[in-house]
Design a protein around this motif. Structure first.
Motif, PDB file in Angstrom:
ATOM      1  N   GLU A 296     -17.203 -10.170  -8.644  1.00 11.57           N
ATOM      2  CA  GLU A 296     -17.149  -9.921 -10.088  1.00 11.57           C
ATOM      3  C   GLU A 296     -17.181  -8.409 -10.340  1.00 11.57           C
ATOM      4  N   GLY A 297     -16.899  -8.022 -11.571  1.00  9.07           N
ATOM      5  CA  GLY A 297     -16.977  -6.596 -11.923  1.00  9.07           C
ATOM      6  C   GLY A 297     -15.675  -5.900 -11.574  1.00  9.07           C
ATOM      7  N   GLY A 298     -15.495  -4.706 -12.068  1.00  9.30           N
ATOM      8  CA  GLY A 298     -14.197  -4.054 -11.951  1.00  9.30           C
ATOM      9  C   GLY A 298     -14.080  -2.972 -10.902  1.00  9.30           C
ATOM     10  N   VAL A 299     -15.043  -2.898  -9.969  1.00  5.12           N
ATOM     11  CA  VAL A 299     -15.085  -1.756  -9.057  1.00  5.12           C
ATOM     12  C   VAL A 299     -14.685  -2.164  -7.642  1.00  5.12           C
ATOM     13  N   VAL A 300     -13.908  -1.314  -6.988  1.00  3.33           N
ATOM     14  CA  VAL A 300     -13.597  -1.511  -5.565  1.00  3.33           C
ATOM     15  C   VAL A 300     -14.553  -0.618  -4.773  1.00  3.33           C
ATOM     16  N   ARG A 301     -15.487  -1.253  -4.033  1.00  2.00           N
ATOM     17  CA  ARG A 301     -16.493  -0.500  -3.275  1.00  2.00           C
ATOM     18  C   ARG A 301     -16.145  -0.518  -1.796  1.00  2.00           C
ATOM     19  N   ALA A 302     -16.335   0.644  -1.166  1.00  2.00           N
ATOM     20  CA  ALA A 302     -16.069   0.739   0.264  1.00  2.00           C
ATOM     21  C   ALA A 302     -17.119   1.634   0.906  1.00  2.00           C
TER      22      ALA A 302
ATOM     23  N   ASP B   6     -15.360  -4.091   3.751  1.00  2.00           N
ATOM     24  CA  ASP B   6     -16.268  -3.994   4.891  1.00  2.00           C
ATOM     25  C   ASP B   6     -15.758  -2.886   5.814  1.00  2.00           C
ATOM     26  N   LEU B   7     -16.446  -1.750   5.806  1.00  2.00           N
ATOM     27  CA  LEU B   7     -15.935  -0.598   6.564  1.00  2.00           C
ATOM     28  C   LEU B   7     -15.817  -0.900   8.061  1.00  2.00           C
ATOM     29  N   ASP B   8     -16.647  -1.842   8.551  1.00  2.00           N
ATOM     30  CA  ASP B   8     -16.555  -2.185   9.977  1.00  2.00           C
ATOM     31  C   ASP B   8     -15.210  -2.827  10.316  1.00  2.00           C
ATOM     32  N   ALA B   9     -14.522  -3.335   9.304  1.00  2.00           N
ATOM     33  CA  ALA B   9     -13.229  -3.984   9.561  1.00  2.00           C
ATOM     34  C   ALA B   9     -12.105  -2.959   9.718  1.00  2.00           C
ATOM     35  N   PHE B  10     -12.417  -1.698   9.451  1.00  2.00           N
ATOM     36  CA  PHE B  10     -11.372  -0.668   9.516  1.00  2.00           C
ATOM     37  C   PHE B  10     -11.464   0.092  10.834  1.00  2.00           C
TER      38      PHE B  10
ATOM     39  N   GLY C 170     -19.237   3.929  -0.045  1.00  2.00           N
ATOM     40  CA  GLY C 170     -19.300   5.362  -0.295  1.00  2.00           C
ATOM     41  C   GLY C 170     -17.943   6.036  -0.275  1.00  2.00           C
ATOM     42  N   TYR C 171     -16.957   5.353   0.323  1.00  2.00           N
ATOM     43  CA  TYR C 171     -15.635   5.982   0.408  1.00  2.00           C
ATOM     44  C   TYR C 171     -14.851   5.918  -0.902  1.00  2.00           C
ATOM     45  N   GLU C 172     -15.346   5.076  -1.827  1.00  2.00           N
ATOM     46  CA  GLU C 172     -14.563   4.938  -3.061  1.00  2.00           C
ATOM     47  C   GLU C 172     -14.440   6.267  -3.807  1.00  2.00           C
ATOM     48  N   ARG C 173     -15.367   7.178  -3.530  1.00  2.00           N
ATOM     49  CA  ARG C 173     -15.214   8.469  -4.208  1.00  2.00           C
ATOM     50  C   ARG C 173     -13.977   9.226  -3.701  1.00  2.00           C
ATOM     51  N   LEU C 174     -13.415   8.767  -2.588  1.00  2.00           N
ATOM     52  CA  LEU C 174     -12.189   9.389  -2.095  1.00  2.00           C
ATOM     53  C   LEU C 174     -10.953   8.821  -2.774  1.00  2.00           C
ATOM     54  N   ALA C 175     -11.165   7.783  -3.577  1.00  2.00           N
ATOM     55  CA  ALA C 175      -9.999   7.151  -4.192  1.00  2.00           C
ATOM     56  C   ALA C 175      -9.201   8.189  -4.961  1.00  2.00           C
ATOM     57  N   GLY C 176      -8.013   7.813  -5.329  1.00  2.00           N
ATOM     58  CA  GLY C 176      -7.140   8.762  -6.003  1.00  2.00           C
ATOM     59  C   GLY C 176      -5.799   8.752  -5.296  1.00  2.00           C
ATOM     60  N   GLY C 177      -5.866   8.672  -3.961  1.00  2.00           N
ATOM     61  CA  GLY C 177      -4.626   8.553  -3.196  1.00  2.00           C
ATOM     62  C   GLY C 177      -3.632   9.603  -3.650  1.00  2.00           C
ATOM     63  N   TRP C 178      -2.464   9.180  -3.914  1.00  2.00           N
ATOM     64  CA  TRP C 178      -1.366  10.080  -4.200  1.00  2.00           C
ATOM     65  C   TRP C 178      -0.896   9.839  -5.599  1.00  2.00           C
ATOM     66  N   GLU C 179      -1.179  10.754  -6.499  1.00  2.00           N
ATOM     67  CA  GLU C 179      -0.575  10.644  -7.819  1.00  2.00           C
ATOM     68  C   GLU C 179       0.362  11.814  -8.016  1.00  2.00           C
ATOM     69  N   HIS C 180       1.607  11.507  -8.340  1.00  2.00           N
ATOM     70  CA  HIS C 180       2.572  12.567  -8.578  1.00  2.00           C
ATOM     71  C   HIS C 180       2.149  13.386  -9.792  1.00  2.00           C
ATOM     72  N   PHE C 181       2.622  14.589  -9.883  1.00  2.00           N
ATOM     73  CA  PHE C 181       2.381  15.550 -10.964  1.00  2.00           C
ATOM     74  C   PHE C 181       1.008  16.205 -10.848  1.00  2.00           C
TER      75      PHE C 181
ATOM     76  N   VAL D 284       0.859  -1.180   0.000  1.00  2.00           N
ATOM     77  CA  VAL D 284       0.000   0.000   0.000  1.00  2.00           C
ATOM     78  C   VAL D 284       0.896   1.231   0.000  1.00  2.00           C
ATOM     79  N   SER D 285       1.160   1.748  -1.198  1.00  2.00           N
ATOM     80  CA  SER D 285       2.032   2.915  -1.295  1.00  2.00           C
ATOM     81  C   SER D 285       1.272   4.150  -1.762  1.00  2.00           C
ATOM     82  N   ASP D 286       0.173   3.950  -2.502  1.00  2.00           N
ATOM     83  CA  ASP D 286      -0.601   5.086  -3.018  1.00  2.00           C
ATOM     84  C   ASP D 286      -1.904   5.288  -2.257  1.00  2.00           C
ATOM     85  N   GLY D 287      -2.217   4.407  -1.317  1.00  2.00           N
ATOM     86  CA  GLY D 287      -3.508   4.429  -0.628  1.00  2.00           C
ATOM     87  C   GLY D 287      -4.218   3.111  -0.893  1.00  2.00           C
ATOM     88  N   LEU D 288      -4.858   2.540   0.138  1.00  2.00           N
ATOM     89  CA  LEU D 288      -5.422   1.194   0.000  1.00  2.00           C
ATOM     90  C   LEU D 288      -6.402   1.101  -1.161  1.00  2.00           C
TER      91      LEU D 288
END
Lengths: 313, 313
Positions: A293-299, A237-241, A301-312, A215-219
């Motif tokens: 199945e499918g290509g989405v990582v769901r958390a 499962d947000l309860d696991a965090f 409602g938090y997935e909209r925070l995805a993006g983490g750290w992208e240089h530039f 985990v270098s850019d954000g989980l």
């Protein structure tokens, strides 16, 4: 006045650094020649390289040379662990202003050496050049001990998603430093010097993990890479965090939701893996979701925070 | 307006670069995961790393992105050859300003790929980060095909000193660029893009060379490293140093003694070796002196020019 690397010169600095670098038994030829030679008994070498740039990855007023060395090594050693491999050697390129105090450069070497020693790896070579900017380039070499590498591409629907190591500590520490706060001290220290769970990588591989990454850019972002490479989705499962104590305290102090740091903060170099559902997880691993199945990582409602750290950006 | 790496972003740039990187048969896992995996059949990997910094090792107004890539790769591939080894893989770290045009970054990757292809090596991984300064960090990995590495430390009195490859070309080219001259074009091109004699390294090893290095700091300085590591001295025969045509023409044009460039100019990455006296030299190697007792490298008065290129000074 403190001696500078400009005063000591390239060869003097290299000689001073090399004197601090003990060589392990896998090192057939250490620093001082055109190249090093390292033993990799099963005929495969795992290799990764990362750069740390002053002002982007560290600030000299926030981190000592020693911390920079620890962090630069940790970042690369974690990438080796994230293949299920064991690190054996580091190579280090240092671009530094001539005004850098020699003691800072030696502390950096000292930090690299000590972090590498955690996994019995040696600093076997490097390069020192003059530059306006301080840049540390580290390459780590590892061995697989006969096992196949565990890539990001092997996750399958039905697998459990598990993590090992700290989440949100480094992000909390950075937020504290930005706010000029120094408590909780554990969070600030974690930003300066991450503590990746190196042994958990080979342990996950030995336990049959289907996919593995650090985990270098954000989980969320890193699991997104796994999901894409594997052609799957994930439901976390947000309860696991449950935030660790320093993260919870820092979040309360700064009025921030700690889940944000845990899901999108990088630089702790936790490991994340997908295991077959029936597999008993190795020590330190905890389930945080499942592969679907499918290509989405769901958390939730938090997935909209995805993006983490992208240089530039 | 040209697209910049800042506009494209880290992941977009990496994706665009990776698409240009074919992977050879020794690459078990190429770019795109936490680390690469490379086959090294005899259980030993040879590894070296070097940094190139804008304004120190190249100028963007003198060198294209493609030339920078070729030169950055060449410098490291030559270090592998200088152990008597064969390169199999490169890893590349690029620290670049967000304003760098994407085409320049892709040209750099293109140059790295093409230089690596000369020795059938692949670019297997890397890192891209934002930085005020343009820094290229390259790590090369090589294999010894069952032979022992040829270090700097094995020269013995009585050995012949031999070189293979260009001497003074890059120094002549740099002097021409500084003087805003563009002829002889071969010398200018040699500064932008060195042509190390890669195959001469393994050939020297197979022929029983006692010591081997590449000429990166200048012949006198690099032979000085060999002399020190081996505990010997050397006497070079100045009559053996006949400048190649572009060097001779450039020297005449600029009113410089070409021997100075040949003895103290680096960056051509010629190879220098010490062979047993009875040994027939492999193709391309020429005798330039002999190994003697004592710790001094003598070249008929030119040794006072030693010093070559030391960073920071």
């Amino acid at each position: 006045m403190a001696e500078t690397v400009g005063g000591l010169g390239e060869f003097g600095l290299i000689a001073a650094v090399v004197a601090r670098l003990p060589q392990g038994e896998d090192v057939l030829l250490g620093p001082g020649d055109d190249a090093a030679v390292v033993r990799v008994p099963d005929g495969r070498v795992v290799a990764t390289t990362d750069l740390l740039v002053e002002g982007r990855h560290f600030r000299r007023d926030w981190s000592s040379g020693y911390d920079m060395g620890r962090k630069a090594a940790a970042q690369n050693l974690a990438d080796i662990a994230a293949m299920g491999a064991r690190s054996v050697a580091l190579l280090v390129g240092l671009a530094a202003p001539g005004s850098l105090p020699v003691d800072d450069a030696l502390d950096l070497a000292h930090g690299l050496r000590d972090e590498a020693a955690l996994v019995s790896a040696s600093v076997v070579g490097g390069d020192v050049v003059a530059s306006d900017a301080l840049v540390v380039a580290v390459t780590a070499l590892g061995v697989l001990d006969g096992r196949p590498p565990v890539t990001r591409g092997g996750a399958r629907p039905g697998d459990v998603v598990a993590v090992c190591g700290r989440l949100g500590w480094s992000a909390a520490g950075l937020a504290l430093l930005v706010a000029e706060a120094d408590q909780p001290a554990e969070a600030v220290a974690a930003h300066r010097r991450p503590e990746p769970p190196y042994a958990a990588g080979p342990a996950a591989a030995a336990a049959g993990a289907h996919a593995l990454c650090d985990v270098s850019d954000g989980l969320l972002q890193d699991l997104g890479h796994v999901a894409r490479a594997s052609g799957v989705g994930m439901e976390l499962d947000l309860d696991a965090f449950i935030p660790d104590q320093p993260v919870a305290v820092a979040a309360q102090r700064l009025g921030v939701d700690p889940l944000r740091w845990m899901l999108t903060g990088g630089e702790d170099h936790a490991l994340a893996a997908c295991f077959p559902p029936a597999q008993q997880l190795p020590g330190g691993w905890r389930v945080v979701g499942r592969v679907v199945e499918g290509g989405v990582v769901r958390a939730g409602g938090y997935e909209r925070l995805a993006g983490g750290w992208e240089h530039f950006r």
